[in-house]
Scaffold this active site. Structure first.
Site, PDB file in Angstrom:
ATOM      1  N   GLY A  85     -16.956  29.391   3.962  1.00 19.52           N
ATOM      2  CA  GLY A  85     -16.309  29.036   2.834  1.00 19.52           C
ATOM      3  C   GLY A  85     -14.448  28.116   3.645  1.00 19.52           C
ATOM      4  N   GLY A  86     -15.080  26.824   3.844  1.00 15.68           N
ATOM      5  CA  GLY A  86     -14.469  26.475   4.714  1.00 15.68           C
ATOM      6  C   GLY A  86     -14.153  24.901   3.873  1.00 15.68           C
TER       7      GLY A  86
ATOM      8  N   ILE B 252      -8.403  28.204   0.897  1.00 11.33           N
ATOM      9  CA  ILE B 252      -7.347  28.922   1.546  1.00 11.33           C
ATOM     10  C   ILE B 252      -8.030  28.088   2.733  1.00 11.33           C
ATOM     11  CG2 ILE B 252      -8.193  30.969   1.827  1.00 11.33           C
ATOM     12  CD1 ILE B 252      -4.520  29.974   3.268  1.00 11.33           C
TER      13      ILE B 252
ATOM     14  N   ARG C 275     -23.942  24.048   2.566  1.00  7.96           N
ATOM     15  CA  ARG C 275     -24.757  23.655   2.001  1.00  7.96           C
ATOM     16  C   ARG C 275     -25.885  22.230   1.780  1.00  7.96           C
ATOM     17  NH1 ARG C 275     -23.068  28.431  -2.353  1.00  7.96           N
ATOM     18  NH2 ARG C 275     -21.311  26.452  -2.567  1.00  7.96           N
TER      19      ARG C 275
ATOM     20  N   LYS D 273     -14.850  16.819  -2.946  1.00  7.05           N
ATOM     21  CA  LYS D 273     -15.900  17.579  -1.981  1.00  7.05           C
ATOM     22  C   LYS D 273     -16.076  16.636  -1.503  1.00  7.05           C
ATOM     23  CE  LYS D 273     -16.977  22.176  -2.967  1.00  7.05           C
ATOM     24  NZ  LYS D 273     -17.609  23.664  -3.195  1.00  7.05           N
TER      25      LYS D 273
ATOM     26  N   LYS E 242     -13.720  44.262  -1.426  1.00  7.10           N
ATOM     27  CA  LYS E 242     -13.093  44.226   0.118  1.00  7.10           C
ATOM     28  C   LYS E 242     -13.441  45.408   1.087  1.00  7.10           C
ATOM     29  CE  LYS E 242     -10.815  39.910  -1.074  1.00  7.10           C
ATOM     30  NZ  LYS E 242      -8.909  39.403  -1.544  1.00  7.10           N
TER      31      LYS E 242
END
Lengths: 312, 312
Positions: free
Chosen positions: B13-14, B18, B38, B47, B135
């Site tokens: 999720g880089g 955040i 991906r 991106k 979570k």
């Protein structure tokens, strides 16, 4: 409605933003209406009050849960038409409704939770692109299973976009008084439909043979407006000129990348609606779709002009 | 960092809000840093540009996917520390990371995607309550599997709340010029931390024995402010007085019920932060938590006062 033409309608997600209007419209239309609920005495006072008003108006509350297959099949077996209005977190879980419908075997029409743009005719990016993909997957499943269906593409919720005069950066704050943010050049046409009208058209469609296995689009002619047109309409009513701040498509794409949840979702929806014009940039072909105001010309829908008067 | 103390860090999720700050902070700190991606050539120009900047700074892009177990295990085997910063839609899918970590067997620390309030010490309603529950479920799974971990509760993202001076109804629109909306009485204390600082504290924590199997909270002393205090600070800087519009807790609960997605999510988060004060209304006990500015007093964090100067 003609006597004897009432249907038995089950709404799943009947306490949500659009679901509660559908429940109300279904009851008013004379249908025997049930709502699937997890908890008949919710601790949230607003939700408790809503359920009380449902019961007072003749709605049957049926205890059940998407995740309890037995409860779902039982609720479905005693109904003719299923309207799902579940929220984004449960879109993919609607496969459970499909499974239950197949097992029950008696459902005449299933309306999955759509209630937005046509997810097969949008041009946007993540995060909302992935959400839309879940709706597309569900369509394919429904069709593969041979379930009679109608997809409701109501386009933009009036209550989401109109109070801020289409400025998605201030959604929830009321009409802008000085400046307003416009995404792109502001000329793409968007469609705004008041929630109560969405519910009325939806309820009219559920037992209409013309909407069977079709997409019903809502494009009220007076409510197809570019952002620039919407702003001009408001400026005339409010008697003031707003300072327009433009955000280019390239900058919007960057902002979507940078924005945190849930602003990034709002912005990726807005890219599709306000920049790419995905709600009105294609012809509705009879092979796949029908238009609500053409099907039901007797419905007196609320125009954007009328809605804006409420904000003055 | 002392020579030879570098870790191998994998960020999942880089490219998110955040995540990208964490990647940058990890590289700057001297860690060998990888990002699971991906698609190395995304069509989204923003991106694509981000990935190019990663590569230019020495980040390794590793092709892989949460949904491809083999790719995940392979990526994990060549690293020491896993930081997940996946978005809300993938929170529950992090069970796949846990499975892969167990199989790989070499991970020294796992930081699941938290980066908000402490989800076991919040008092809110749906829709965000269900997200927070995911979570919590993941925490229990991580603990049951005996995976060394740190939960990062950074509290409020500065970039989400400060540009609108804490008015969640205008998030994205910049500072209010006339009126501002305050939820509740405005006296509950919230915590605002600038994203770059969240990333620096996170990277400091990943190999610190004091944060092992603990929650690291970020409560920079100057950044714990009530909404009223934040507004006063801004009014002094901007040299103008804002008209405050209050929304009571009861009315906010009704609004959450009525609001469409994603505004309802934003509002149910705001209920917890601004009305119920969940980011600062409990003591951090050594049994479960540590505080970042106490652990790393040498980090010169950005104060709210400094952040607001950027908005003038």
């Amino acid at each position: 409605m003609e006597p004897g033409k009432e249907s038995r309608v089950l709404v799943i997600g009947g306490t949500g933003h659009i679901g509660k209007h559908i429940v109300t419209a279904s009851v008013r239309h004379g249908h025997s209406t049930s709502v699937l609920i997890r908890d008949a005495t919710p601790s949230d006072p607003a939700k408790a009050q809503l359920l009380t008003s449902f019961v007072d108006s003749g709605v049957a509350l049926i205890k059940g849960d998407l995740f309890n297959h037995e409860s779902l099949v039982k609720a479905i077996k005693s109904t003719d038409i299923i309207i799902s209005a579940v929220g984004p977190r449960q879109l993919a879980e609607q496969t459970r409704i499909v499974t239950a419908i197949k097992e029950a075997g008696n459902v005449k029409r299933f309306l999955p939770s759509e209630f937005g743009s046509d997810v097969e005719r949008v041009h946007t990016v993540d995060p909302v692109a992935s959400l839309y993909a879940k709706k597309v997957d569900l369509r394919r499943l429904i069709e593969a299973e041979g379930i009679p269906h109608t997809y409701v593409c109501c386009n933009g919720f009036a209550e989401t976009y109109l109070p801020s005069i289409g400025d998605v950066t201030t959604v929830g704050a009321g009409p802008p008084t000085e400046k307003i943010t416009v995404l792109g050049d502001g000329d793409a046409k968007a469609v705004f439909v008041v929630e109560e009208d969405i519910a009325v058209y939806t309820v009219r469609a559920i037992d209409d043979p013309r909407t069977l296995n079709k997409i019903i689009y809502m494009r009220p002619p007076t409510n197809i407006l570019s952002h620039n047109e919407l702003i001009s309409m408001w400026e005339r009513k409010a008697g003031k000129t707003l300072h327009i701040v433009h955000i280019t498509e390239v900058n919007l794409l960057e902002w979507i990348e940078e924005a945190a949840f849930p602003l990034n979702i709002l912005l990726s929806i807005a890219l599709s609606i306000f920049v790419r014009g995905d709600q009105a940039n294609f012809e509705i072909e009879p092979s796949f779709g029908v238009e609500a105001t053409e099907l039901y010309p007797d419905v007196k829908y609320t125009t954007v002009d009328q809605y804006l008067n409420r904000l003055l």
